[in-house]
Design a protein around this motif. Structure first.
Motif, PDB file in Angstrom:
ATOM      1  N   LEU A 136      34.390  -5.386  18.875  1.00 47.33           N
ATOM      2  CA  LEU A 136      33.587  -4.210  18.525  1.00 47.33           C
ATOM      3  C   LEU A 136      32.112  -4.393  18.859  1.00 47.33           C
ATOM      4  N   THR A 137      31.655  -5.636  18.838  1.00 49.84           N
ATOM      5  CA  THR A 137      30.229  -5.907  19.082  1.00 49.84           C
ATOM      6  C   THR A 137      30.037  -6.674  20.391  1.00 49.84           C
ATOM      7  N   PHE A 138      30.802  -6.284  21.387  1.00 51.85           N
ATOM      8  CA  PHE A 138      30.746  -6.955  22.692  1.00 51.85           C
ATOM      9  C   PHE A 138      29.350  -6.974  23.286  1.00 51.85           C
ATOM     10  N   PHE A 139      28.514  -6.051  22.884  1.00 57.56           N
ATOM     11  CA  PHE A 139      27.155  -5.912  23.408  1.00 57.56           C
ATOM     12  C   PHE A 139      26.172  -6.881  22.749  1.00 57.56           C
ATOM     13  N   LEU A 140      26.620  -7.622  21.740  1.00 58.47           N
ATOM     14  CA  LEU A 140      25.767  -8.592  21.047  1.00 58.47           C
ATOM     15  C   LEU A 140      26.065 -10.000  21.545  1.00 58.47           C
ATOM     16  N   PRO A 141      25.078 -10.894  21.479  1.00 57.04           N
ATOM     17  CA  PRO A 141      25.380 -12.305  21.743  1.00 57.04           C
ATOM     18  C   PRO A 141      26.411 -12.801  20.719  1.00 57.04           C
ATOM     19  N   GLU A 142      27.204 -13.809  21.094  1.00 58.62           N
ATOM     20  CA  GLU A 142      28.305 -14.249  20.242  1.00 58.62           C
ATOM     21  C   GLU A 142      27.843 -14.664  18.847  1.00 58.62           C
ATOM     22  N   ASN A 143      26.709 -15.358  18.742  1.00 52.98           N
ATOM     23  CA  ASN A 143      26.262 -15.785  17.415  1.00 52.98           C
ATOM     24  C   ASN A 143      25.892 -14.596  16.529  1.00 52.98           C
ATOM     25  N   LEU A 144      25.354 -13.538  17.106  1.00 53.34           N
ATOM     26  CA  LEU A 144      25.062 -12.330  16.321  1.00 53.34           C
ATOM     27  C   LEU A 144      26.336 -11.581  15.954  1.00 53.34           C
ATOM     28  N   SER A 145      27.309 -11.635  16.822  1.00 57.79           N
ATOM     29  CA  SER A 145      28.593 -11.005  16.536  1.00 57.79           C
ATOM     30  C   SER A 145      29.264 -11.691  15.347  1.00 57.79           C
ATOM     31  N   VAL A 146      29.254 -13.009  15.346  1.00 57.09           N
ATOM     32  CA  VAL A 146      29.840 -13.761  14.231  1.00 57.09           C
ATOM     33  C   VAL A 146      29.050 -13.477  12.953  1.00 57.09           C
ATOM     34  N   PHE A 147      27.720 -13.451  13.061  1.00 57.90           N
ATOM     35  CA  PHE A 147      26.889 -13.120  11.899  1.00 57.90           C
ATOM     36  C   PHE A 147      27.237 -11.735  11.368  1.00 57.90           C
ATOM     37  N   SER A 148      27.472 -10.782  12.269  1.00 58.79           N
ATOM     38  CA  SER A 148      27.791  -9.427  11.820  1.00 58.79           C
ATOM     39  C   SER A 148      29.119  -9.395  11.061  1.00 58.79           C
ATOM     40  N   ALA A 149      30.066 -10.260  11.404  1.00 54.77           N
ATOM     41  CA  ALA A 149      31.328 -10.335  10.660  1.00 54.77           C
ATOM     42  C   ALA A 149      31.070 -10.793   9.229  1.00 54.77           C
ATOM     43  N   TYR A 150      30.231 -11.809   9.084  1.00 57.46           N
ATOM     44  CA  TYR A 150      29.895 -12.305   7.744  1.00 57.46           C
ATOM     45  C   TYR A 150      29.068 -11.272   6.969  1.00 57.46           C
ATOM     46  N   ALA A 151      28.092 -10.667   7.630  1.00 59.29           N
ATOM     47  CA  ALA A 151      27.244  -9.676   6.960  1.00 59.29           C
ATOM     48  C   ALA A 151      28.062  -8.464   6.521  1.00 59.29           C
ATOM     49  N   ALA A 152      28.921  -7.983   7.395  1.00 57.22           N
ATOM     50  CA  ALA A 152      29.759  -6.832   7.053  1.00 57.22           C
ATOM     51  C   ALA A 152      30.658  -7.166   5.870  1.00 57.22           C
ATOM     52  N   THR A 153      31.242  -8.347   5.884  1.00 58.65           N
ATOM     53  CA  THR A 153      32.129  -8.748   4.789  1.00 58.65           C
ATOM     54  C   THR A 153      31.357  -8.833   3.474  1.00 58.65           C
ATOM     55  N   PHE A 154      30.179  -9.434   3.506  1.00 59.81           N
ATOM     56  CA  PHE A 154      29.345  -9.512   2.296  1.00 59.81           C
ATOM     57  C   PHE A 154      29.059  -8.113   1.759  1.00 59.81           C
ATOM     58  N   LEU A 155      28.631  -7.209   2.641  1.00 63.27           N
ATOM     59  CA  LEU A 155      28.306  -5.847   2.211  1.00 63.27           C
ATOM     60  C   LEU A 155      29.544  -5.070   1.779  1.00 63.27           C
ATOM     61  N   GLU A 156      30.694  -5.361   2.415  1.00 64.29           N
ATOM     62  CA  GLU A 156      31.944  -4.687   2.046  1.00 64.29           C
ATOM     63  C   GLU A 156      32.510  -5.211   0.725  1.00 64.29           C
ATOM     64  N   ILE A 157      31.935  -6.259   0.204  1.00 62.09           N
ATOM     65  CA  ILE A 157      32.259  -6.717  -1.147  1.00 62.09           C
ATOM     66  C   ILE A 157      31.204  -6.198  -2.120  1.00 62.09           C
ATOM     67  N   LEU A 158      29.946  -6.333  -1.749  1.00 60.79           N
ATOM     68  CA  LEU A 158      28.838  -5.939  -2.631  1.00 60.79           C
ATOM     69  C   LEU A 158      28.845  -4.448  -2.959  1.00 60.79           C
ATOM     70  N   PHE A 159      28.869  -3.594  -1.940  1.00 59.93           N
ATOM     71  CA  PHE A 159      28.791  -2.143  -2.182  1.00 59.93           C
ATOM     72  C   PHE A 159      29.955  -1.623  -3.030  1.00 59.93           C
ATOM     73  N   PRO A 160      31.200  -2.007  -2.750  1.00 59.55           N
ATOM     74  CA  PRO A 160      32.287  -1.524  -3.600  1.00 59.55           C
ATOM     75  C   PRO A 160      32.169  -1.976  -5.058  1.00 59.55           C
TER      76      PRO A 160
END
Length: 150
Positions: free
Chosen positions: A58-82
């Protein structure tokens, strides 16, 4: 002749508003449970590695390290917001956060997989639900209403 209409902020809509908070929350937490393998054979990813691969797609346009970071960030937010939505803590912020998080997800899906993917998974409906919730004046059955200053 005057027709009286109910709006979602009316007294008759306490339970539907709570249901909306819970429906958004459970849906997001289910996705998190999937990436940690809690759904077993009924899963989309089934494990963190598969989820990271999907995130990279989904984040092919990002460098790999930012893509991996986005997986962790999304997961954190998908726990926090709910969790914030379930207990009703800073509900407006959590609802807007959820809406924008889902919007980023829908746009990434549309760019990488095509417009059909977010439509098939009702991501746009989730976005609309989150933004509708964010527009409410009061959040019934919440910590917010208990701490509201009179």
């Amino acid at each position: 002749m005057s027709i009286k209409t109910n709006v979602m902020t009316g007294k008759d809509f306490k339970f539907p508003q709570l249901f909306l908070r819970l429906a958004i929350s459970v849906t997001m937490l289910s996705a998190v449970a999937d990436r940690f393998g809690f759904w077993g054979k009924n899963s989309a990813w089934g494990n963190w590695e598969n989820f990271e691969n999907y995130t990279r797609q989904l984040t092919f346009f990002l460098p790999e390290n930012l893509s991996v970071f986005s997986a962790y960030a999304a997961t954190f937010l998908e726990i926090l917001f709910p969790l914030m939505l379930i207990i009703g803590l800073k509900t407006k912020i959590a609802a807007y956060g959820t809406g924008f998080l889902l919007l980023v997800f829908a746009l990434s899906m549309s760019i990488s997989l095509g417009i059909k993917a977010p439509l098939d998974y009702s991501v746009w409906v989730g976005i609309a639900a989150a933004f509708l919730l964010a527009t409410q004046k009061e959040f019934y059955f919440s910590i917010d209403i208990l701490t509201k200053k009179s």
